[in-house]
Write a protein that holds these residues in place. Structure first.
Motif, short mmCIF file in Angstrom:
data_model
loop_
_atom_site.label_atom_id
_atom_site.label_comp_id
_atom_site.label_asym_id
_atom_site.label_seq_id
_atom_site.Cartn_x
_atom_site.Cartn_y
_atom_site.Cartn_z
N ALA A 26 27.71 62.80 2.64
CA ALA A 26 25.41 63.51 2.44
C ALA A 26 26.37 64.77 3.02
O ALA A 26 26.11 65.84 2.50
CB ALA A 26 24.71 63.24 3.08
N ALA A 27 27.09 65.39 3.93
CA ALA A 27 28.04 66.41 3.79
C ALA A 27 27.61 67.54 2.79
O ALA A 27 28.16 68.52 2.47
CB ALA A 27 28.46 66.55 5.17
N TYR A 28 28.53 66.30 2.37
CA TYR A 28 29.70 67.03 1.14
C TYR A 28 27.84 67.59 -0.26
O TYR A 28 28.54 68.85 -0.63
CB TYR A 28 30.39 66.11 0.40
N ARG A 29 26.98 66.85 0.53
CA ARG A 29 26.36 67.73 -0.84
C ARG A 29 25.41 68.51 -0.52
O ARG A 29 24.70 68.97 -0.86
CB ARG A 29 25.52 66.25 -1.55
N GLY A 30 25.97 69.14 0.51
CA GLY A 30 25.19 70.34 1.29
C GLY A 30 23.89 70.02 1.63
O GLY A 30 22.98 71.20 1.75
N VAL A 31 23.97 68.79 2.47
CA VAL A 31 23.26 68.17 3.75
C VAL A 31 23.43 68.74 4.61
O VAL A 31 24.46 68.35 5.61
CB VAL A 31 22.81 66.61 3.54
N SER A 32 22.22 69.29 6.01
CA SER A 32 22.84 70.17 6.78
C SER A 32 23.36 69.08 8.22
O SER A 32 22.37 68.11 7.78
CB SER A 32 21.14 70.96 7.81
N PRO A 33 23.97 68.98 8.54
CA PRO A 33 24.29 68.15 9.65
C PRO A 33 23.41 67.89 11.57
O PRO A 33 23.35 66.48 11.56
CB PRO A 33 25.86 69.20 10.60
N LYS A 34 22.87 69.55 11.63
CA LYS A 34 21.42 68.59 11.65
C LYS A 34 20.39 67.41 10.82
O LYS A 34 20.14 66.95 11.90
CB LYS A 34 20.66 69.80 12.00
N LEU A 35 19.91 67.45 10.46
CA LEU A 35 19.89 66.85 9.06
C LEU A 35 19.56 65.39 9.87
O LEU A 35 19.20 64.20 9.88
CB LEU A 35 19.11 67.40 8.10
N LEU A 36 20.96 65.20 9.25
CA LEU A 36 22.16 64.05 9.41
C LEU A 36 21.74 63.53 10.55
O LEU A 36 21.22 62.61 10.30
CB LEU A 36 23.26 63.88 9.21
N GLY A 37 22.06 63.99 11.60
CA GLY A 37 21.99 63.67 12.93
C GLY A 37 20.71 63.68 13.12
O GLY A 37 20.24 62.28 13.87
N ALA A 38 18.99 63.43 13.05
CA ALA A 38 18.27 63.80 13.25
C ALA A 38 17.79 62.24 13.19
O ALA A 38 16.67 61.57 13.14
CB ALA A 38 17.15 64.95 13.23
N ALA A 39 18.22 62.24 10.98
CA ALA A 39 17.62 61.18 10.24
C ALA A 39 18.30 60.07 10.73
O ALA A 39 17.49 58.73 11.34
CB ALA A 39 18.31 61.12 8.82
N ASP A 40 19.96 59.68 11.67
CA ASP A 40 20.39 58.90 12.22
C ASP A 40 19.38 58.22 13.39
O ASP A 40 19.07 57.21 13.73
CB ASP A 40 21.50 59.27 12.24
N PHE A 41 18.99 59.10 14.32
CA PHE A 41 18.37 59.45 15.62
C PHE A 41 17.05 58.45 14.92
O PHE A 41 16.59 57.45 16.06
CB PHE A 41 18.68 60.41 16.30
#
Length: 185
Positions: A26-41
């Motif tokens: 997902a990060a490779y596709r340009g998704v913000s790590p902040k969004l990824l972390g929030a989604a996981d949370f």
């Protein structure tokens, strides 16, 4: 925007899988790590059905979850100005107009738009809403009251709507925000 929290195209849908490979993809596709972390949370802590779509974080209002929203202007919203402030998570979602949104339990209630107090919208399944840390062209989605991992209880939709209706019917009630059917006057 009436009745929904925005329209999103389905082009760059990102589904992450558990584990670091899914996060890296997902990060490779340009998704913000902040969004990824929030989604996981949100998934891990509250078991919310969230999705990252084109650098926005969406909450799917399913599984008994819904939302009640009211106009938000100048830092004020009908929940507070009417004294009908529900417990539970509250968001401010930028738009035209900005909306304060309370996450609620749908309690299988059914309301037509005509039954709702002026300016109040009921967002039911299969609606979705933006979650922080999404940033829109009009501004950032923000928590007015963050969800608590210790108190995952949501207020009942029919109770929140009834409290707003009672408060708005009071003869000497003069809210700082005057609602109309489709926004602010």
């Amino acid at each position: 925007m009436a009745g929904s929290m925005g329209t999103f195209s389905s082009g760059a849908d990102v589904k992450t899988t558990a584990g670091s490979n899914g996060m890296r993809e997902a990060a490779y596709r340009g998704v913000s790590p902040k969004l990824l972390g929030a989604a996981d949370f949100y998934r891990a802590t509250f078991a919310w059905d969230v999705e990252i779509l084109e650098n926005t974080l969406l909450l799917h209002l399913t599984g008994g979850m819904a939302a009640v929203s009211v106009p938000f202007r100048g830092g004020k919203h009908l929940f507070a100005s009417t004294g009908a402030l529900p417990r539970g998570p509250l968001l401010v979602v930028p738009g035209a107009p900005f909306r304060a949104l309370a996450l609620v339990e749908s309690d299988d209630c059914v309301f037509s738009d005509e039954e709702l107090p002026n300016g109040v919208l009921f967002h039911r399944s299969p609606s979705r809403t933006l979650l922080p840390p999404t940033i829109t062209p009009r501004g950032a989605v923000q928590w007015l009251r963050e969800p608590s991992p210790k108190d995952r209880w949501l207020p009942v939709a029919s109770g929140v709507i009834a409290a707003l209706a009672r408060a708005l019917r009071r003869p000497n009630h003069h809210p700082a925000i005057r609602p109309t059917r489709h926004g602010l006057s």
